[in-house]
Design a protein around this motif. Structure first.
Motif, PDB file in Angstrom:
ATOM      1  N   HIS A  24      74.246  -7.777 -90.212  1.00  0.00           N
ATOM      2  CA  HIS A  24      73.490  -8.361 -91.323  1.00  0.00           C
ATOM      3  C   HIS A  24      72.202  -7.590 -91.541  1.00  0.00           C
ATOM      4  O   HIS A  24      71.284  -7.637 -90.729  1.00  0.00           O
ATOM      5  CB  HIS A  24      73.201  -9.839 -91.051  1.00  0.00           C
ATOM      6  N   PHE A  26      69.229  -6.733 -94.475  1.00  0.00           N
ATOM      7  CA  PHE A  26      68.618  -7.087 -95.748  1.00  0.00           C
ATOM      8  C   PHE A  26      67.429  -6.168 -95.972  1.00  0.00           C
ATOM      9  O   PHE A  26      66.567  -6.052 -95.101  1.00  0.00           O
ATOM     10  CB  PHE A  26      68.155  -8.549 -95.722  1.00  0.00           C
ATOM     11  N   VAL A  50      77.272  -7.359 -93.704  1.00  0.00           N
ATOM     12  CA  VAL A  50      76.519  -7.678 -94.919  1.00  0.00           C
ATOM     13  C   VAL A  50      75.379  -6.686 -95.098  1.00  0.00           C
ATOM     14  O   VAL A  50      74.547  -6.512 -94.201  1.00  0.00           O
ATOM     15  CB  VAL A  50      75.923  -9.103 -94.848  1.00  0.00           C
ATOM     16  N   LEU A  52      72.548  -6.403 -98.064  1.00  0.00           N
ATOM     17  CA  LEU A  52      72.103  -7.019 -99.311  1.00  0.00           C
ATOM     18  C   LEU A  52      70.740  -6.446 -99.688  1.00  0.00           C
ATOM     19  O   LEU A  52      69.816  -6.435 -98.880  1.00  0.00           O
ATOM     20  CB  LEU A  52      72.016  -8.543 -99.152  1.00  0.00           C
ATOM     21  N   MET A  63      65.508 -13.435 -95.738  1.00  0.00           N
ATOM     22  CA  MET A  63      66.965 -13.425 -95.574  1.00  0.00           C
ATOM     23  C   MET A  63      67.302 -13.139 -94.115  1.00  0.00           C
ATOM     24  O   MET A  63      68.217 -13.748 -93.540  1.00  0.00           O
ATOM     25  CB  MET A  63      67.587 -12.374 -96.488  1.00  0.00           C
TER      26      MET A  63
ATOM     27  N   ALA C  74      65.729 -17.470-100.245  1.00  0.00           N
ATOM     28  CA  ALA C  74      66.003 -16.251 -99.469  1.00  0.00           C
ATOM     29  C   ALA C  74      66.532 -16.625 -98.088  1.00  0.00           C
ATOM     30  O   ALA C  74      67.494 -16.025 -97.592  1.00  0.00           O
ATOM     31  CB  ALA C  74      64.745 -15.393 -99.357  1.00  0.00           C
ATOM     32  N   GLY C  78      70.245 -15.845 -96.464  1.00  0.00           N
ATOM     33  CA  GLY C  78      70.535 -15.270 -95.147  1.00  0.00           C
ATOM     34  C   GLY C  78      71.532 -16.121 -94.376  1.00  0.00           C
ATOM     35  O   GLY C  78      72.469 -15.607 -93.762  1.00  0.00           O
TER      36      GLY C  78
END
Lengths: 354, 178, 250
Positions: A24, A26, A50, A52, A63, C74, C78
């Motif tokens: 993940h 971000f 992920v 993003l 996030m 946000a 996540g």
């Protein structure tokens, strides 16, 4: 042993994070770290991860907070001005004991500053990654290989101590290519995270990820608990490299990319008969106090060399209780020190002129 | 020369970063310590592009080359920008199709090669950079030849491997210009 | 005799800190009832905002995360990206959502982020004691607009559902209120529908609940609801602003 390949620092760091089990990411584009995000954008969809692109650094770090609070191994990366924006989220994560990885590929500041390599976020990284009483683990690699190796360690330590960790790199390490060996880490087993807000599945009491404590005494108790953990970290996690330090009378302290330049200068100084050594903090928080004290046994003089205005000087002085003189040499704004300049400083100190 | 501290410079699109990467990879194949550091940011947007490459038996300190012992200049602004910084005794190779040498230094070895013209004439459009690399290799022997070949193979992306042979031809053409 | 009315399981049995007459309790209950009815408490993660409902994590029985001011969408993003099968909702006030958190709200909406925002619009900052909100009405007196909100000086209120309904990523944008029993029932239906859409993977959903703030409006709870009807509803008309309905999930 796998093959040594040429890779850009930013891309090698991204690959290392993936191999360390991060799925993940971000981020938000900013020079000179953008290749890291671009690499993630290319790789993550292919491995069920992920990537993003957030609407801002602020959103990106939050996030990360969401994904990490839900138990994921999550990270973000940016460069200096972006860290300023991320400090809100970092403070919240520190206050809620949420582990994650933040990468800062530093550039010159303050303000929009420049885009060339810099170490001017030392104070920010070690003192003020947000409001409130807290610390973040800070790792400062000096080569791309070390950067790659520290990524997995940073994730693991973040999980172990339940706190954010930072890789403090710079534009030089991010942009350059050098040979690197990426180890196959297999299927990474992440530690159990029974505290995570991932849905209680009707099997346990609800988990709360939170940094708000309206009772002053309760907040104090929690902060003090966290600082007790910091004491353990200070005792267990200091890391430093000693280069020709055993009998060094002039100890040059430098971290990250700058230490490469310093080692070249120290080597030349040795060739000239000057007993110089390079002491390189690998962890900036916790600062390698023990290594500084050890070096002070032979050192008559300390010199810090940094790509900033001397932000590490105080930490060296405090480590050795100001028992030796500590000089500073450096460049800022994106100017990279040259070995010759550092050598000249060493010679000056050796000649008793400093 | 034992250590090579090189600057490759020219316009974006001339393959400056690519040829620099080939050299870095060739050094790696030779078992050397290597580094590759490009200029980045708005400087690139302006159309000029340069890249520092170091090859050494020792760990590389600063990968930013300030005083090169090899300069490859593929346009006039790059030549003008870096010529004064070249170490005495260094090697300077220019693409004479594109570079107007306004200032000559007596203490460096200046090699002119009409690389762009040669590329056009020999059906090697876009390989002026590699022709120059062939000439540079001939001049300095900065690595073993098979390392250079491996450097090409490593630097050409997997889906463009059919271009490897063309690149090797360009190397040979460059070597022949000595 | 069978119990006809009970506390939803998704609400913790504890007194709230909300002021007398505050609609937060009603809306909390509607959210909790919806979670119960859908049987998803075990896979629900709620995001608490900054503002009066900051401690919502103490009231909902599902896992909860407290987010920085305005960042709930946000944080929700996540969580949802890490746990795509979960139900993720944020619960935000007007200052949180559409002043400091405008970017996060708009971009999570346009990404079609598969989350639900429960938006409490009471036209004022409650927690800090009654300052102008981005949704404060023209002429509305607050602590920081003591002479009434002058739109030529402080600008105009933002109509969130209208704004977000222009974005392709939005599956449902509906404005409801809680001033009467029928309206409360309608609000409940909207919230449950938003959750159902999310569970079906339809995209971003937002339910705006026009609410009162008796304390900071300086009115009794009953008078506050009348003020809401007389002033809020004309400016913020109830209704469905976007509903992709039975359109297939993306």
């Amino acid at each position: 042993m796998s093959e040594r390949v040429l890779m850009k620092g930013n891309e090698a760091l991204a690959e290392a994070a993936i191999r360390a089990g991060c799925r993940h990411f971000f981020g938000y584009p900013i020079t000179p770290q953008t290749e890291l995000a671009a690499y993630m954008a290319k790789k993550m969809p292919k491995i069920g991860g992920v990537y993003l692109q957030a609407e801002s650094e602020v959103a990106a770090v939050n996030m990360v907070q969401g994904a990490a609070a839900a138990g994921a191994r999550a990270m973000t990366s940016t460069s200096s001005p972006g860290i300023s924006l991320k400090t809100e989220g970092i403070s919240y994560m520190a206050g809620a004991d949420v582990p994650c990885l933040i990468v800062n590929v530093q550039r010159g500041g303050p303000g929009l500053g420049g885009i060339q390599p810099s170490q001017a976020d030392y104070w920010q990284a070690t003192r003020a990654l947000g409001h409130g009483d807290f610390h973040v683990l800070v790792f400062a690699p000096s080569t791309i290989q070390e950067m790659v190796d520290l990524v997995a360690l940073a994730f693991d330590k973040a999980d172990q101590y339940r706190m954010p960790a930072m890789i403090l790199a710079d534009g030089m390490l991010g942009q350059m290519m050098e040979p690197v060996e990426l180890r196959d880490m297999g299927d990474v087993q992440l530690p159990e995270k029974p505290w995570a807000a991932c849905g209680h599945q009707n099997k346990r009491k609800h988990n709360i990820i939170n940094s708000l404590y309206l009772q002053a005494s309760e907040l104090e108790r929690l902060v003090k608990e966290r600082f007790a953990r910091y004491e353990t970290i200070k005792a267990e996690e200091q890391r430093a490299e000693r280069y020709l330090c055993d009998d060094a009378e002039i100890v040059v302290v430098a971290f990250g990319a700058t230490s490469r330049v310093v080692k070249a200068a120290v080597k030349e100084a040795r060739a000239q008969g000057i007993k110089a050594g390079c002491l390189r903090p690998i962890t900036l928080w916790p600062f390698p106090v023990d290594a500084m004290r050890e070096a002070a046994k032979t050192a008559k003089h300390f010199l810090t060399v940094e790509m900033n205005m001397g932000q590490m000087v105080d930490d060296v002085k405090l480590s050795i209780d100001c028992s030796r003189p500590v000089s500073f040499f450096g460049h800022t704004g994106g100017v990279i020190p040259e070995p010759g300049e550092v050598l000249a400083q060493i010679q000056k100190i050796a000649g008793g002129k400093e | 020369m034992k250590d090579f501290n090189m600057i490759f410079a020219g316009f974006g699109g001339q393959g400056i970063l690519f040829v620099a990467k080939v050299v870095a990879y060739a050094g790696l194949m030779d078992g050397k310590e290597v580094s590759w550091l490009p200029s980045y940011g708005p400087e690139m947007r302006g159309g000029t592009c340069n890249c520092s490459v170091c090859l050494s038996d020792e760990p590389i300190g600063s990968p930013l080359v300030i005083n090169p012992n090899v300069l490859v200049a593929m346009n006039t602004p790059s030549y003008d920008k870096f010529i004064d910084a070249v170490q005495p005794g260094g090697v300077v190779i220019v693409d004479s199709t594109l570079v107007t040498v306004s200032k000559e230094r007596k203490d460096v070895r200046l090699i002119r090669i009409p690389a762009t013209e040669l590329a056009d004439e020999n059906g090697m459009k876009g390989l002026a950079n590699i022709i120059i690399l062939g000439r540079l290799f001939k001049e300095t022997e900065l690595c073993a030849f098979d390392s250079l070949e491996k450097g090409i193979a490593k630097s050409v992306p997997p889906r463009k491997q059919h271009l490897v042979e063309k690149n090797l031809e360009a190397i040979r053409l460059g070597q022949e210009q000595a | 005799m069978a119990v006809q009315f009970h506390r939803p399981h998704a609400l913790i049995d504890t007194p709230t800190h909300y002021c007398p007459g505050c609609p937060h309790g009603i809306v909390h209950r509607l959210v909790a009832e919806s979670i119960d009815e859908l049987g998803v408490e075990g896979k629900t993660v709620g995001i608490a905002p900054v503002g009066c409902s900051v401690t919502a994590y103490n009231y909902f029985n599902c896992d909860m995360i407290q987010a920085p001011h305005g960042r709930a969408p946000a944080v929700a993003t996540g969580v949802k990206r890490a746990l795509p099968d979960s139900l993720v909702f944020s619960y935000q006030g007007d200052g949180d959502l559409i002043a400091i958190g405008t970017a996060e709200a708009v971009h999570s909406a346009t990404r079609g982020e598969n989350i639900t925002i429960i938006f409490i619009n009471n036209a004022i900052y409650g927690m800090t004691g009654g300052q102008m909100a981005p949704t404060s009405l023209p002429g509305q007196v607050t602590q920081t607009t003591p002479y009434g909100r002058d739109v030529h000086y402080s600008g105009y209120p933002i109509r969130v559902c209208e704004l977000l309904s222009t974005l392709d990523g939005v599956a449902l944008a509906q404005r409801v209120t809680i001033d009467t029993v029928p309206h409360v029932r309608e609000a409940k239906k909207a919230i449950k529908k938003a959750f159902e859409y999310q569970l079906a993977g339809k995209g971003f959903t937002i339910v705006e609940v026009v609410s009162s703030c008796p304390t900071n409006w300086g009115l009794s709870p009953v008078d506050a609801l009348q003020w809401l009807r007389d002033n809020m509803l004309p400016y913020y008309p109830l209704g469905v602003y976007k509903d992709i309905g039975e359109e297939a999930a993306k």
